[in-house]
Design an enzyme around this catalytic site. Structure first.
Site, short mmCIF file in Angstrom:
data_model
loop_
_atom_site.label_atom_id
_atom_site.label_comp_id
_atom_site.label_asym_id
_atom_site.label_seq_id
_atom_site.Cartn_x
_atom_site.Cartn_y
_atom_site.Cartn_z
CG ASP A 1 15.64 -8.36 6.41
OD1 ASP A 1 15.35 -7.33 7.04
OD2 ASP A 1 16.47 -9.19 6.82
CG HIS B 1 20.39 -15.08 8.82
ND1 HIS B 1 19.64 -15.91 9.61
CD2 HIS B 1 20.22 -13.84 9.35
CE1 HIS B 1 19.04 -15.21 10.56
NE2 HIS B 1 19.38 -13.94 10.43
CD GLU C 1 17.80 -18.38 7.40
OE1 GLU C 1 18.97 -18.33 7.82
OE2 GLU C 1 16.81 -18.35 8.16
C1 F6R Z 1 17.23 -8.11 10.19
C2 F6R Z 1 18.20 -8.97 9.55
C3 F6R Z 1 18.78 -10.18 10.22
C4 F6R Z 1 19.30 -9.88 11.63
C5 F6R Z 1 19.83 -11.17 12.25
C6 F6R Z 1 20.37 -10.93 13.65
O1 F6R Z 1 16.88 -7.05 9.32
O2 F6R Z 1 18.50 -8.72 8.45
O3 F6R Z 1 19.86 -10.64 9.45
O4 F6R Z 1 20.29 -8.91 11.57
O5 F6R Z 1 18.83 -12.12 12.29
O6 F6R Z 1 19.32 -10.56 14.48
P1 F6R Z 1 19.59 -9.99 15.93
O7 F6R Z 1 20.31 -8.70 15.77
O8 F6R Z 1 18.21 -9.79 16.50
O9 F6R Z 1 20.40 -11.01 16.65
#
Ligand code: F6R
Length: 260
Positions: free
Chosen positions: A67, A138, A143
């Site tokens: 993303d 997500h 989302e």
């Molecule tokens: C990032 C992504 C998001 C994160 C998610 C968890 O490329 O795709 O889905 O994996 O927001 O974020 P963290 O690991 O920072 O808790």
């Protein structure tokens, strides 16, 4: 879906790196799907270490980001293109020309999403996709409410996700509202997905994704439909799972030939 509960980030990173190492052994030009955020960072550290120490070779590997934020200027330190470069690809010998993400600065967003999907298809699809999970369930930036069949497209972030990610930007007002993300249908086509979740703040999302119904309210629950999904958890992230003891028992008694 295989759920593996481990004591913390280090053994989780080691296990994910073992799976990536085994993949590169049998397919040196594998396609890796690269997540950002905090969850995969220990894996990138471990891969950088194995590259340095053991010569783990990424010379033919291709990488595709999950993303990207929309509208960040090129080179912005929190753009996922930069994060992937800084945290992973520049620390191993991946050719920068072989790393691609959705183009969040494109004037024609639908065309940029199509061209990303085309590039993924031309590369033969993702062999191993690393994923984190948001506190709202997500994956990528799909989302709640995302179509379970969605492809790469623009999405609007939920405020909870903007607040969760404000720590990277220093202030909530700087977190973009829009992102480009691989769709849930795109992610489902990866041949193996490894989702990593650590910390108590992920416990509810983990319970919903592993043991809840498959439903767009928890986009990660779509992984229940994936034939080869691995969920790596620490104790805190696993703390709301009803069948935690069964997952532990299965992993402890897993046939040694099976791998991840
Ligand atoms: C990032 C992504 C998001 C994160 C998610 C968890 O490329 O795709 O889905 O994996 O927001 O974020 P963290 O690991 O920072 O808790």
């Amino acid at each position: 879906m295989e759920v593996v509960i481990l004591s913390g980030s280090k053994p989780i990173a080691a296990l994910a790196a073992d799976a990536i190492g085994a993949l590169l052994q049998r397919k040196p030009d594998a396609v890796l799907g690269l997540a950002t955020g905090s969850s995969p960072l220990p894996v990138y550290n471990e891969l950088a270490l194995r590259h340095e120490r053991d010569g783990l070779d990424f010379g033919q590997v291709r990488g595709f980001a999950l993303d990207e934020y929309v509208g960040l200027p090129s080179g912005h330190p929190e753009s996922y293109r930069e994060v992937v470069r800084r945290e992973f690809t520049e620390r191993v010998n991946i050719d920068p020309a072989n790393v691609l993400g959705p183009d969040g600065s494109a004037a024609d967003v639908p065309a940029a999403c199509r061209s990303f999907e085309d590039a993924l298809r031309r590369a033969g699809g993702v062999d191993l996709q690393l994923l984190g999970v948001g506190t709202d369930g997500h994956i990528g930036f799909n989302e709640p409410g995302s179509s379970l069949a969605s492809r790469t497209r623009i999405k609007t972030l939920i405020e909870q996700t903007r607040r969760d990610n404000a720590r990277f930007f220093g202030s909530l007002s700087k977190v973009p509202h829009h992102v480009l993300t691989q769709g849930l249908g795109t992610i489902l086509e990866a041949r193996h997905v490894i989702l990593i979740a650590t910390g108590a703040q992920k416990a509810q999302a983990v319970r919903d994704l592993v043991e809840g119904p498959v439903a767009a309210i928890c986009p990660a629950s779509v992984l229940q439909l994936h034939p080869h999904a691995t969920v790596l958890l620490d104790e805190a992230a696993a703390s709301s799972l009803r069948l935690a003891d069964y997952y532990r028992h299965s992993y402890e008694n897993k046939p040694s030939w099976q791998g991840l």
